[in-house]
Motif scaffolding. Structure first.
Motif, PDB file in Angstrom:
ATOM      1  N   GLY B 198      30.776  24.249  36.090  1.00  0.00           N
ATOM      2  CA  GLY B 198      32.004  24.318  36.929  1.00  0.00           C
ATOM      3  C   GLY B 198      33.125  24.568  35.862  1.00  0.00           C
ATOM      4  O   GLY B 198      34.100  25.345  36.081  1.00  0.00           O
ATOM      5  N   GLY B 199      33.199  23.659  34.913  1.00  0.00           N
ATOM      6  CA  GLY B 199      34.244  23.627  33.850  1.00  0.00           C
ATOM      7  C   GLY B 199      34.391  25.050  33.052  1.00  0.00           C
ATOM      8  O   GLY B 199      35.577  25.319  32.893  1.00  0.00           O
ATOM      9  N   THR B 200      33.366  25.296  32.564  1.00  0.00           N
ATOM     10  CA  THR B 200      33.547  26.702  31.842  1.00  0.00           C
ATOM     11  C   THR B 200      33.653  27.898  32.798  1.00  0.00           C
ATOM     12  O   THR B 200      34.549  28.748  32.383  1.00  0.00           O
ATOM     13  CB  THR B 200      32.145  27.068  31.273  1.00  0.00           C
ATOM     14  N   ALA B 201      33.062  27.790  33.935  1.00  0.00           N
ATOM     15  CA  ALA B 201      33.745  28.782  34.946  1.00  0.00           C
ATOM     16  C   ALA B 201      35.324  28.934  35.269  1.00  0.00           C
ATOM     17  O   ALA B 201      35.943  29.830  35.271  1.00  0.00           O
ATOM     18  CB  ALA B 201      32.910  28.884  36.387  1.00  0.00           C
ATOM     19  N   ALA B 202      35.586  27.557  35.267  1.00  0.00           N
ATOM     20  CA  ALA B 202      37.262  27.365  35.756  1.00  0.00           C
ATOM     21  C   ALA B 202      37.792  27.627  34.284  1.00  0.00           C
ATOM     22  O   ALA B 202      39.001  28.465  34.628  1.00  0.00           O
ATOM     23  CB  ALA B 202      37.509  25.884  35.851  1.00  0.00           C
ATOM     24  N   LEU B 203      37.516  27.601  33.153  1.00  0.00           N
ATOM     25  CA  LEU B 203      38.169  27.938  32.119  1.00  0.00           C
ATOM     26  C   LEU B 203      38.299  29.596  32.133  1.00  0.00           C
ATOM     27  O   LEU B 203      39.204  29.999  31.702  1.00  0.00           O
ATOM     28  CB  LEU B 203      37.416  27.313  30.751  1.00  0.00           C
ATOM     29  N   ILE B 204      37.216  30.103  32.059  1.00  0.00           N
ATOM     30  CA  ILE B 204      37.085  31.624  32.077  1.00  0.00           C
ATOM     31  C   ILE B 204      38.050  32.378  32.931  1.00  0.00           C
ATOM     32  O   ILE B 204      38.954  33.120  32.812  1.00  0.00           O
ATOM     33  CB  ILE B 204      35.722  32.124  32.223  1.00  0.00           C
ATOM     34  N   ALA B 205      37.738  31.828  34.609  1.00  0.00           N
ATOM     35  CA  ALA B 205      38.433  32.139  35.354  1.00  0.00           C
ATOM     36  C   ALA B 205      40.098  32.102  35.236  1.00  0.00           C
ATOM     37  O   ALA B 205      40.896  33.040  35.367  1.00  0.00           O
ATOM     38  CB  ALA B 205      38.068  31.339  36.704  1.00  0.00           C
ATOM     39  N   THR B 206      40.523  30.852  34.476  1.00  0.00           N
ATOM     40  CA  THR B 206      41.889  30.838  34.211  1.00  0.00           C
ATOM     41  C   THR B 206      42.432  31.777  33.387  1.00  0.00           C
ATOM     42  O   THR B 206      43.470  32.314  33.497  1.00  0.00           O
ATOM     43  CB  THR B 206      42.049  29.403  33.825  1.00  0.00           C
ATOM     44  N   LEU B 207      41.544  31.961  32.403  1.00  0.00           N
ATOM     45  CA  LEU B 207      42.069  32.886  31.267  1.00  0.00           C
ATOM     46  C   LEU B 207      42.148  34.254  31.987  1.00  0.00           C
ATOM     47  O   LEU B 207      43.375  34.999  31.658  1.00  0.00           O
ATOM     48  CB  LEU B 207      40.963  32.945  30.003  1.00  0.00           C
ATOM     49  N   LEU B 208      41.335  34.846  32.678  1.00  0.00           N
ATOM     50  CA  LEU B 208      41.302  36.134  33.208  1.00  0.00           C
ATOM     51  C   LEU B 208      42.631  36.335  34.209  1.00  0.00           C
ATOM     52  O   LEU B 208      43.221  37.456  34.378  1.00  0.00           O
ATOM     53  CB  LEU B 208      39.968  36.530  33.902  1.00  0.00           C
ATOM     54  N   ILE B 209      42.552  35.244  34.904  1.00  0.00           N
ATOM     55  CA  ILE B 209      43.645  35.439  36.170  1.00  0.00           C
ATOM     56  C   ILE B 209      45.094  35.197  35.391  1.00  0.00           C
ATOM     57  O   ILE B 209      46.087  35.940  35.636  1.00  0.00           O
ATOM     58  CB  ILE B 209      43.485  33.736  36.959  1.00  0.00           C
ATOM     59  N   MET B 210      45.158  34.617  34.250  1.00  0.00           N
ATOM     60  CA  MET B 210      46.476  34.558  33.473  1.00  0.00           C
ATOM     61  C   MET B 210      46.633  36.039  33.085  1.00  0.00           C
ATOM     62  O   MET B 210      47.748  36.591  33.037  1.00  0.00           O
ATOM     63  CB  MET B 210      46.561  33.736  32.231  1.00  0.00           C
ATOM     64  N   ILE B 211      45.683  36.747  32.346  1.00  0.00           N
ATOM     65  CA  ILE B 211      45.809  38.032  32.008  1.00  0.00           C
ATOM     66  C   ILE B 211      46.540  38.896  33.059  1.00  0.00           C
ATOM     67  O   ILE B 211      47.371  39.811  33.213  1.00  0.00           O
ATOM     68  CB  ILE B 211      44.412  38.590  31.511  1.00  0.00           C
ATOM     69  N   ILE B 212      45.658  38.814  34.227  1.00  0.00           N
ATOM     70  CA  ILE B 212      46.258  39.585  35.488  1.00  0.00           C
ATOM     71  C   ILE B 212      47.640  39.265  35.977  1.00  0.00           C
ATOM     72  O   ILE B 212      48.485  40.180  36.213  1.00  0.00           O
ATOM     73  CB  ILE B 212      45.242  39.390  36.640  1.00  0.00           C
ATOM     74  N   ILE B 213      47.997  38.167  35.837  1.00  0.00           N
ATOM     75  CA  ILE B 213      49.340  37.672  36.406  1.00  0.00           C
ATOM     76  C   ILE B 213      50.510  38.073  35.368  1.00  0.00           C
ATOM     77  O   ILE B 213      51.371  38.731  36.113  1.00  0.00           O
ATOM     78  CB  ILE B 213      49.171  36.131  36.596  1.00  0.00           C
ATOM     79  N   VAL B 214      50.094  37.925  34.064  1.00  0.00           N
ATOM     80  CA  VAL B 214      50.988  38.539  33.190  1.00  0.00           C
ATOM     81  C   VAL B 214      51.028  39.986  33.439  1.00  0.00           C
ATOM     82  O   VAL B 214      52.326  40.629  33.021  1.00  0.00           O
ATOM     83  CB  VAL B 214      50.607  38.009  31.857  1.00  0.00           C
ATOM     84  N   ALA B 215      49.989  40.788  33.332  1.00  0.00           N
ATOM     85  CA  ALA B 215      50.074  42.368  33.513  1.00  0.00           C
ATOM     86  C   ALA B 215      50.977  42.690  34.862  1.00  0.00           C
ATOM     87  O   ALA B 215      51.801  43.455  34.392  1.00  0.00           O
ATOM     88  CB  ALA B 215      48.753  42.416  33.479  1.00  0.00           C
TER      89      ALA B 215
END
Lengths: 75, 762
Positions: B198-215
């Motif tokens: 769960g923690g790793t999935a949350a970390l990867i999701a957070t990272l990807l989501i940040m990329i999308i949001i910044v873009a």
């Protein structure tokens, strides 16, 4: 956050001035402009034996620590 | 350490653990006294809440049910403020009393980890402003505008009700739990509470989501500045201004933050006025007239450089400027709306409310309205701010309700004001500005013709009005300026000129609005890139330890390049998208943001379950269920919908088939290259949607498993820092209560030297 000097209470310009000062002090706090003052207070309260950093050193240190410890800003 | 059941009655149990200093006044108002004060309903108090409730009810009636020709904007303000007050006074109190149970006898991290730098006890009102400035940005300013396609009512209801029951709850819970854990970040909490998967999935999701949001935030800026010499000049000038401020603060007058912010603000205003003059000259108009692709490349290069430059040179001064503008602009907008009180002619539900092919964003009201308005109602990104930064500054536990819950209510109010500004302009102009170029055709004549062909009630726009509006705001054209920012700027200019300056000032106000939106967004882009880079460095560091060293340049540069490359690719995709980037990408932004909210709420639910608070689990569970249903439904629409306008893969298949059939133009793509671009873009968007939703489902399942396990065991392991006795006192809300004033007076008498422990620093 209290204004530094007291103006006579009750008079309208005095009240206005106090209000403005209070707002300016608040705004400084929100911007984080009072960080050095707070650092000095902490330093004194903790009774460190070493001298505190100078204002210039403190801000350098603060900014440089942010380099490796970034704070998010929201959308 | 095994499990540590932590059921009800925690508060009294903890007070035995904490050995308070008998020489000091108590660090908290006595529970019985506070309780009695809260439960005492004086006639004055009752009358006040009756008036607030009645005013709120009348306002909601005017906004939601009365169907006159127009509705006055002031009713939106009353409906929002009265609902916020009721939500704050009653609902957040329920959360505090039954779920979180703050204990002011416990020291906060700002007290027991005090270092004068990162952990600093901060006055609650100052911290409220500070936290608000960190969470609020361009998000609440653009989402409601894009959502206005469906009429004003769905957005208004979601913003106001959503924040009370979901958005503010998330911010409050995350802030409180992080504070109890020494200011740990959301990612760290997820790992602790949900385990490795769960923690790793949350970390990867957070990272990807940040990329999308910044873009997508960057895409909003690109759309606002494309073909706008005035905007390009004035926003571009923020870079030298910030550099100057940085040098000033570093070398000339260190620490004079207020002074340099005022200088920066004056320069900023000069840049806006100067932009008008420059754009008025022939060379200026041609030199700063850039197309969107060029601007996108500019922002990508800028983003990389800004993220590797030292913080003091660009990011910190820009942040001061951004905070300065944020508070100023929001106060100004509130005052202007209350003074001007514009009449709203937009219908409560527009013709597009019942359809899924609107020109501004595609998809049906449910679920897409709820993802289009993310910030302002429920924003997962806030969980990253509410954990980590602010909890290290909170002075007393009880203050988290005011700062966390209250701060988010304030952001919601910003969203309502943005909505009001956007719907105060003519609907014809709104659609001409927000539809993609492929529909409007790009000229005033074709745009007017297209808008009038939509068959919208009371809409009859002439090319003359569109041309006049463009010239009023000092732009060549306002056709297809999608992304929300230009529409807000026109709305704000329209309101502000009635307040200050008259029609002659419209161009200034328009560019003022573009400037502050760009400033907020570029600050978020800088900070987001940096945060994402560190997350990536940290993750890679688990395999190659060298990457964990923040000062190792090649690692930092490589990770920055990866992050900028990732959001840059999405940005370029949006800019060059023949379907109009905002139309297809904005839902992805909202989905990403709210999936993050679902992750944050899932973590909160697991924590609450481990505390044994099963009776009040719904406080986190209900908004989690709603966010999960909305975002997962929206993702499934985007992935599986057979409608090309909605489903990424359906669109992909349609264009691929057209290409295979040898067509050279299909739908809004006029060339073969454009068609290939659509095939590529839809595939990327589709794959991203799949990854997001899969990761989020993993996190939610992990949280549900942790919750069920806690339920079976009657609680779970408590990851809080050990409680320590507090040696300070401060009131919890905006206004101190009588008991708090009395206690504060007792603390005033204590000599300063006696108040603090003297922790042994090294």
């Amino acid at each position: 956050m209290e204004p530094q000097t007291e103006t006579p209470p009750g008079s309208l310009p005095g009240t206005l001035l106090r209000g403005l000062r209070g707002f300016a002090a608040y705004f400084r706090g929100v911007l984080g402009a009072d960080a050095y003052r707070k650092y000095l207070e902490h330093h004194e309260a903790c009774g460190h034996s070493a001298a505190p950093m100078s204002e210039r050193q403190f801000w350098r240190d603060r900014m440089d620590r942010q380099d490796s410890n970034p704070q998010g800003r929201c959308c | 350490m095994g499990t540590q059941p932590n059921a009800r009655g925690t508060e009294s149990a903890q007070s035995h653990v904490l050995e308070l200093d008998p020489e000091l006044p108590p660090p908290a108002v006595d529970d019985a006294v506070r309780e009695a004060e809260e439960r005492r309903w004086t006639p004055g108090k009752i009358a006040l809440w009756v008036v607030i409730s009645l005013l709120g009810a009348v306002a909601w009636f005017m906004v939601a049910l009365v169907r006159g020709e127009t509705v006055n904007a002031i009713w939106f303000v009353f409906a929002a403020v009265c609902t916020y007050l009721i939500g704050y006074r009653f609902y957040s109190k329920v959360i505090e009393r039954y779920l979180l149970k703050p204990d002011d006898r416990r020291a906060t991290p700002a007290e027991y980890k005090a270092d004068g730098k990162d952990y600093v006890r901060t006055d609650r009102n100052v911290l409220f402003g500070h936290h608000f400035a960190a969470i609020a940005g361009a998000g609440p300013l653009v989402g409601p505008i894009i959502a206005a396609q469906m009429g004003y009512l769905p957005g208004t209801i979601w913003i106001i009700i959503g924040v009370v029951l979901a958005g503010a709850v998330q911010d409050y819970l995350v802030m409180f739990f992080s504070m109890r854990r020494g200011g740990r970040s959301l990612g760290q909490m997820a790992r602790e509470e949900l385990g490795v998967i769960g923690g790793t999935a949350a970390l990867i999701a957070t990272l990807l989501i940040m990329i999308i949001i910044v873009a997508i935030l960057a895409l909003v800026v690109v759309n606002a500045l494309g073909e706008s010499p005035w905007g390009v000049f004035s926003v571009g000038m923020t870079i030298p201004i910030a550099l100057f401020m940085g040098v000033y603060l570093r070398f000339i007058r260190p620490g004079k933050v207020m002074e340099v912010s005022i200088i920066g603000f004056v320069l900023l205003m000069a840049a806006i006025i100067g932009g008008g003059m420059v754009a008025g000259t022939e060379w200026g108009a041609s030199f700063f007239h850039l197309d969107k692709t060029t601007i996108a490349w500019g922002i990508i290069i800028y983003g990389f450089i800004a993220a590797i430059l030292p913080v003091w040179l660009l990011l910190a001064p820009r942040d001061y400027l951004s905070t300065f503008m944020k508070i100023g602009v929001i106060v100004m907008l509130a005052v202007a709306i209350i003074v001007v009180r514009p009449e709203i002619t937009v219908p409560a539900f527009s013709e597009f409310a019942g359809r899924d092919n609107g020109p501004v964003f595609s998809g049906a009201l449910f679920p897409f309205l709820f993802v289009t308005i993310a910030c302002g109602a429920l924003s997962g990104f806030h969980a990253l701010i509410s954990s980590g930064t602010t909890p290290k500054l909170v002075e007393k536990e009880r203050q988290t309700r005011f700062i966390g819950y209250g701060g988010m209510l304030m952001e919601s109010f910003v969203a309502i004001m943005a909505l009001v500004a956007a719907i105060s302009i003519d609907r014809g102009i709104y659609f001409a500005m927000n539809a993609p170029l492929a529909l409007t055709g790009g000229t005033v004549e074709s745009a007017a013709q297209w808008v009038n062909s939509l068959g919208l009630a009371n809409v009859n726009i002439t090319p003359g009005v569109l041309a006049q509006t463009a010239s009023d705001v000092g732009e060549e054209s306002i056709i297809s300026r999608s992304g929300g920012a230009p529409t807000l700027a026109v709305g704000l200019a329209h309101i502000m000129q009635q307040f200050i300056g008259g029609p002659g000032m419209m161009a200034f106000w328009y560019h003022f609005a573009i400037m502050f939106e760009a400033l907020f967004i570029l600050t978020a882009v800088d900070a987001g890139t940096r945060v994402a880079r560190f997350m990536l460095q940290d993750s890679i560091g688990n395999f190659i330890p060298k990457f964990k060293e923040a000062s190792w340049r090649p690692g930092a540069w490589l990770c920055t390049a990866v992050m900028v490359g990732a959001w840059g690719a999405v940005l370029l995709m949006g800019v060059t998208d023949p379907l109009g980037g905002i139309n297809t990408l904005f839902p992805l932004f909202g989905i990403a943001n709210q999936l993050l909210a679902a992750i944050a709420l899932a973590v909160c639910m697991a924590i609450a379950a481990k505390q044994g608070s099963f009776k009040f689990l719904w406080i986190a569970g209900a908004p989690l269920a709603f966010a999960a249903v909305v975002t997962i439904t929206a993702s499934f629409h985007k992935i599986f919908s057979p409608l090309p306008a909605v489903g990424y893969f359906a669109n992909n298949a349609a264009f691929a088939k057209a290409l295979a059939d040898g067509k050279t133009s299909f739908g809004t793509a006029k060339t073969e290259a454009a068609m290939e671009a659509v095939v590529r873009n839809t595939m990327v968007q589709g794959v991203l949607s799949v990854i997001f939703v899969v990761l989020s489902i993993i996190v939610i399942i992990a949280a549900v498993v942790a919750t069920v396990k806690a339920f079976r065991d009657g609680g779970g392991r408590n990851h809080e820092d050990a409680p320590r006795p507090s040696r300070v006192f401060a009131p919890s809300g905006l206004f101190p209560t009588a008991a708090e004033r009395e206690l504060a007076a007792a603390w005033e008498k204590v000599p300063a030297a006696k108040r603090f422990d003297r922790p042994g620093h090294h």
